[in-house]
Write a protein that holds these residues in place. Sequence first.
Motif, mmCIF file in Angstrom:
data_model
loop_
_atom_site.group_PDB
_atom_site.id
_atom_site.type_symbol
_atom_site.label_atom_id
_atom_site.label_comp_id
_atom_site.label_asym_id
_atom_site.label_seq_id
_atom_site.Cartn_x
_atom_site.Cartn_y
_atom_site.Cartn_z
ATOM 1 N N ARG A 293 -16.546 -22.780 -8.534
ATOM 2 C CA ARG A 293 -17.100 -22.915 -7.184
ATOM 3 C C ARG A 293 -18.065 -24.094 -7.152
ATOM 4 N NH1 ARG A 293 -15.759 -20.511 -2.232
ATOM 5 N NH2 ARG A 293 -17.617 -20.220 -0.956
ATOM 6 N N VAL A 294 -17.893 -24.955 -6.167
ATOM 7 C CA VAL A 294 -18.804 -26.092 -6.017
ATOM 8 C C VAL A 294 -20.020 -25.635 -5.207
ATOM 9 C CG1 VAL A 294 -19.073 -28.475 -5.225
ATOM 10 C CG2 VAL A 294 -16.836 -27.669 -6.031
ATOM 11 N N ARG A 295 -21.211 -25.831 -5.802
ATOM 12 C CA ARG A 295 -22.447 -25.409 -5.128
ATOM 13 C C ARG A 295 -23.382 -26.613 -4.959
ATOM 14 N NH1 ARG A 295 -22.336 -20.026 -4.726
ATOM 15 N NH2 ARG A 295 -21.144 -18.801 -6.251
ATOM 16 N N GLU A 296 -24.325 -26.473 -3.996
ATOM 17 C CA GLU A 296 -25.307 -27.537 -3.741
ATOM 18 C C GLU A 296 -26.631 -27.110 -4.361
ATOM 19 O OE1 GLU A 296 -25.997 -31.099 -2.888
ATOM 20 O OE2 GLU A 296 -24.372 -30.439 -1.558
ATOM 21 N N GLY A 297 -27.156 -27.907 -5.288
ATOM 22 C CA GLY A 297 -28.442 -27.612 -5.923
ATOM 23 C C GLY A 297 -29.484 -28.634 -5.548
ATOM 24 N N ARG A 298 -30.698 -28.476 -6.151
ATOM 25 C CA ARG A 298 -31.783 -29.424 -5.836
ATOM 26 C C ARG A 298 -31.447 -30.841 -6.286
ATOM 27 N NH1 ARG A 298 -37.050 -26.674 -8.296
ATOM 28 N NH2 ARG A 298 -35.519 -26.261 -9.937
ATOM 29 N N ASN A 299 -30.630 -30.909 -7.349
ATOM 30 C CA ASN A 299 -30.287 -32.223 -7.894
ATOM 31 C C ASN A 299 -28.878 -32.674 -7.497
ATOM 32 O OD1 ASN A 299 -32.785 -32.392 -9.297
ATOM 33 N ND2 ASN A 299 -31.956 -31.022 -10.872
ATOM 34 N N GLY A 300 -28.357 -32.076 -6.431
ATOM 35 C CA GLY A 300 -27.024 -32.458 -5.964
ATOM 36 C C GLY A 300 -25.980 -31.391 -6.270
ATOM 37 N N LYS A 301 -24.730 -31.733 -6.100
ATOM 38 C CA LYS A 301 -23.637 -30.767 -6.292
ATOM 39 C C LYS A 301 -23.459 -30.439 -7.783
ATOM 40 C CE LYS A 301 -20.404 -33.095 -4.055
ATOM 41 N NZ LYS A 301 -21.043 -34.157 -3.262
ATOM 42 N N TYR A 302 -23.074 -29.165 -8.044
ATOM 43 C CA TYR A 302 -22.700 -28.784 -9.404
ATOM 44 C C TYR A 302 -21.555 -27.772 -9.323
ATOM 45 C CZ TYR A 302 -25.369 -24.399 -8.822
ATOM 46 O OH TYR A 302 -25.836 -23.187 -8.391
ATOM 47 N N LEU A 303 -20.852 -27.620 -10.437
ATOM 48 C CA LEU A 303 -19.698 -26.719 -10.502
ATOM 49 C C LEU A 303 -20.067 -25.502 -11.346
ATOM 50 C CD1 LEU A 303 -16.661 -26.582 -9.638
ATOM 51 C CD2 LEU A 303 -16.109 -27.576 -11.866
ATOM 52 N N GLU A 304 -19.903 -24.304 -10.772
ATOM 53 C CA GLU A 304 -20.132 -23.063 -11.527
ATOM 54 C C GLU A 304 -18.757 -22.512 -11.930
ATOM 55 O OE1 GLU A 304 -22.682 -18.917 -11.234
ATOM 56 O OE2 GLU A 304 -22.545 -20.223 -9.497
ATOM 57 N N PRO A 305 -18.377 -22.635 -13.201
ATOM 58 C CA PRO A 305 -16.985 -22.374 -13.600
ATOM 59 C C PRO A 305 -16.645 -20.893 -13.720
ATOM 60 C CG PRO A 305 -18.258 -23.031 -15.504
ATOM 61 C CD PRO A 305 -19.184 -23.111 -14.331
ATOM 62 N N VAL A 306 -15.386 -20.597 -13.431
ATOM 63 C CA VAL A 306 -14.851 -19.246 -13.677
ATOM 64 C C VAL A 306 -13.823 -19.295 -14.804
ATOM 65 C CG1 VAL A 306 -15.246 -18.380 -11.354
ATOM 66 C CG2 VAL A 306 -13.088 -19.546 -11.873
ATOM 67 N N ALA A 307 -13.287 -20.493 -15.081
ATOM 68 C CA ALA A 307 -12.304 -20.648 -16.159
ATOM 69 C C ALA A 307 -12.326 -22.094 -16.641
ATOM 70 C CB ALA A 307 -10.906 -20.281 -15.669
ATOM 71 N N GLY B 19 -14.791 -37.010 -7.467
ATOM 72 C CA GLY B 19 -15.528 -37.752 -6.437
ATOM 73 C C GLY B 19 -15.343 -37.210 -5.035
ATOM 74 N N THR B 20 -14.346 -36.344 -4.814
ATOM 75 C CA THR B 20 -14.091 -35.822 -3.455
ATOM 76 C C THR B 20 -14.512 -34.357 -3.301
ATOM 77 O OG1 THR B 20 -11.839 -35.084 -3.990
ATOM 78 C CG2 THR B 20 -12.108 -37.375 -3.271
ATOM 79 N N LEU B 21 -15.134 -33.767 -4.341
ATOM 80 C CA LEU B 21 -15.520 -32.354 -4.272
ATOM 81 C C LEU B 21 -16.529 -32.118 -3.156
ATOM 82 C CD1 LEU B 21 -15.918 -31.486 -8.077
ATOM 83 C CD2 LEU B 21 -14.143 -30.636 -6.533
ATOM 84 N N ARG B 22 -16.362 -30.974 -2.451
ATOM 85 C CA ARG B 22 -17.272 -30.604 -1.368
ATOM 86 C C ARG B 22 -17.920 -29.266 -1.685
ATOM 87 N NH1 ARG B 22 -12.617 -31.755 1.420
ATOM 88 N NH2 ARG B 22 -12.400 -29.558 2.003
ATOM 89 N N ALA B 23 -19.200 -29.135 -1.361
ATOM 90 C CA ALA B 23 -19.927 -27.886 -1.604
ATOM 91 C C ALA B 23 -19.255 -26.742 -0.853
ATOM 92 C CB ALA B 23 -21.381 -28.034 -1.172
ATOM 93 N N GLY B 24 -19.155 -25.607 -1.530
ATOM 94 C CA GLY B 24 -18.584 -24.423 -0.900
ATOM 95 C C GLY B 24 -17.131 -24.188 -1.243
ATOM 96 N N GLU B 25 -16.420 -25.217 -1.738
ATOM 97 C CA GLU B 25 -15.002 -25.021 -2.046
ATOM 98 C C GLU B 25 -14.810 -24.560 -3.496
ATOM 99 O OE1 GLU B 25 -12.454 -28.457 -1.968
ATOM 100 O OE2 GLU B 25 -13.968 -29.755 -2.875
ATOM 101 N N THR B 26 -13.687 -23.872 -3.731
ATOM 102 C CA THR B 26 -13.273 -23.523 -5.089
ATOM 103 C C THR B 26 -12.194 -24.516 -5.482
ATOM 104 O OG1 THR B 26 -13.791 -21.188 -4.815
ATOM 105 C CG2 THR B 26 -12.226 -21.751 -6.554
ATOM 106 N N ALA B 27 -12.373 -25.166 -6.618
ATOM 107 C CA ALA B 27 -11.443 -26.233 -6.994
ATOM 108 C C ALA B 27 -11.320 -26.314 -8.509
ATOM 109 C CB ALA B 27 -11.930 -27.571 -6.436
ATOM 110 N N ALA B 28 -10.314 -27.060 -8.945
ATOM 111 C CA ALA B 28 -10.118 -27.337 -10.361
ATOM 112 C C ALA B 28 -10.230 -28.836 -10.573
ATOM 113 C CB ALA B 28 -8.751 -26.848 -10.817
#
Length: 681
Positions: free
Chosen positions: A102-116, A37-46
């Motif tokens: 990486r947290v990204r901003e899409g047309r339908n809101g935030k999404y996570l593009e995973p690396v692991a 619930g606290t994820l922000r676009a542009g940050e890398t997080a787990a």
Amino acid sequence: IGSRRERLFSRLGVQTAGDLLLLMPREYRRYVFVPIGTLRAGETAAVSGMVKKISLHPMKRGGSFISAHVADASGSISVLWFNQPYVLDRIAEGGWFIIEGRVREGRNGKYLEPVAYEEVDEEEGGFLLGRAGAGIIRPVYPLVEGLSQKMVARSVSLAMERLLPKLDEHMPPEILKARALPDIRSAFALVHAPENADDAELGRKRLAFDELMLFSLAVLARKKKRQKVENRFRIMETALVRERIMKRIPFALTAAQERVIGEIKRDLAAPHYMNRLLQGDVGTGKTVVAFYAMLLTVAAGRQAAVLAPTEILAQQHYAVLSELLKGSKVRVECLTSAVRGERRRSALEAAASGEAGIVVGTHAILEKKVVFKSLALAVMDEQHRFGVMQRRRLREKSGGDIHTLLMTATPIPRTLALTLYGDLDLSLLDEYPPGRAQTDTRLVPAGRENEMWMFARKRAEKGERVYVVVPLIEESEKLDVAAAVTLHRELSSGVFADLPVGLVHGRVNSAEKEKTMARFRSGAVPIIVSTVVIEVGLDVPEATVMVVMNAERYGLSQLHQLRGRIGRGRKRSFLFLVPGAEDDTARQRLRVLTETRDGFKVAEEDFRLRGMGEFFGAKQHGRSEFVVADLTRDYDMLAEARETAERIIENDPGLKKSEHQGLRHRLLEVFGARLPLVDVG
């Protein structure tokens, strides 16, 4: 764990629950968990959450993406994998996963593009979420198809629960205290469940020290045992024997050769058998030292056997010894697979009757049909090519132990040699005979290969010999042969068009290979293209040029040994290293050879850069004894372990003192029947 999973674990070298404890993580991954619930676009997080829904979607321009809806107590987010349809088989709805990306901003809101990503138990997932904001380190284990991180981590965790409480400390407390190392239970806990990277390394160091220490104790105990076996063949030198041997050596010995001969003479006359490793850089005269030992043995009425790894080397040793002994009463015979018919029958009879004082050969010497009347000395050239069983079979032919002289031109760093060959005494030839030509080593710049070939041609026209070496491509013998055949065709129709060019590769039979090499030695063929590493010890004094193609594929020590195939006469020689790719790192590594001809400096650098397996050749000399220890990374610890083991064995050879009982039991667990402790002390 079930029979199927058991088979999968066996592919990782895991046969028992104890092996699971020793299954070392290949790396550690650090996560900083963030509530979804606290994820922000542009940050890398787990994140740590449950997969609520997962589905595969086609894309308009081709390809596909997988969308998973992942939630924790604070919220949910879409996780998108692009063009990775296999993920659908690895992630199931209802499963709890750690996902980093990486947290990204899409047309339908935030999404996570995973690396692991990694599956975990729901209980563990909740625990990790509870530590949001804190850095957490997790082990990443080696896998095979069919095993997941979750399966392996769970199995390791179960093994720890069941085994650690039963694990008794075997290392004396003063040894651990002196090195600030943890006890054995803590070490495993630190490796498999560390709080931070320093903890993980501390645990690994303790387990690595264990391996190095136990191995050192084992080889030193074996050495002690051998020193208690009475020498049946005490061979003494007399002034007359010395005089006769020296008449057979057509040049003055170097001070290093005299020193090593002195060490061998003391061994032969000692109450226990010689078991010595002779290290000598290429061209330092190991063969003459071995010849001296052989003649001492024959003068005492006994026999000597010389075991060489290849037919070419065996034939060369036979030719050299026959020449040195021309006109003497000492009979030399040769036994290889190429020696047949009447000549073979005669050699076998001479060995059995004792008429042959020296028998030179390959593995053929080890056959049951080969019998000696009184074998007292075994000389093994390039000893790392032979295993313990071959040495044992030679001893059996004498009805008991014999003197053993092992020789190698592979310069092995001293601490490494003392550990790996700790049951042997070491001798070093570190001086070249006077008059030997200098070899220049040159790194060929891109675009100047033609100048090199023209230089080689001029040397060949003067009656000198040229080696052209094409490296082995381990994955495919066909590629090896094709590379050599192609280069041979190019050179034969190009720069060497009017000169005979020989070709030797892996599919040439031994008779044809020997014929080609004989023509090369005689000068009938002045140039030879070969995929075979030119055998260590091969002696062609007229060979003054060597070109090594794709030189970056070789270790520095291998290249140094190849360099020793030229410069064996009095003419200045040249080694040309031709890199196959423009790689600055590779060129920098190869430049070491242009700066020194000291084999031990080359070996130290090679070992530092390439590590243990590459240094010896992984297939040729893998050390399965070391599961945790990395002999490159733990080189300093290796010396500590060796010195500690020496002190213990010196004061308590049988490890019978109360403070060493734990070590004794652990050694017997690890080495079992291979360990001679039961006979020592």
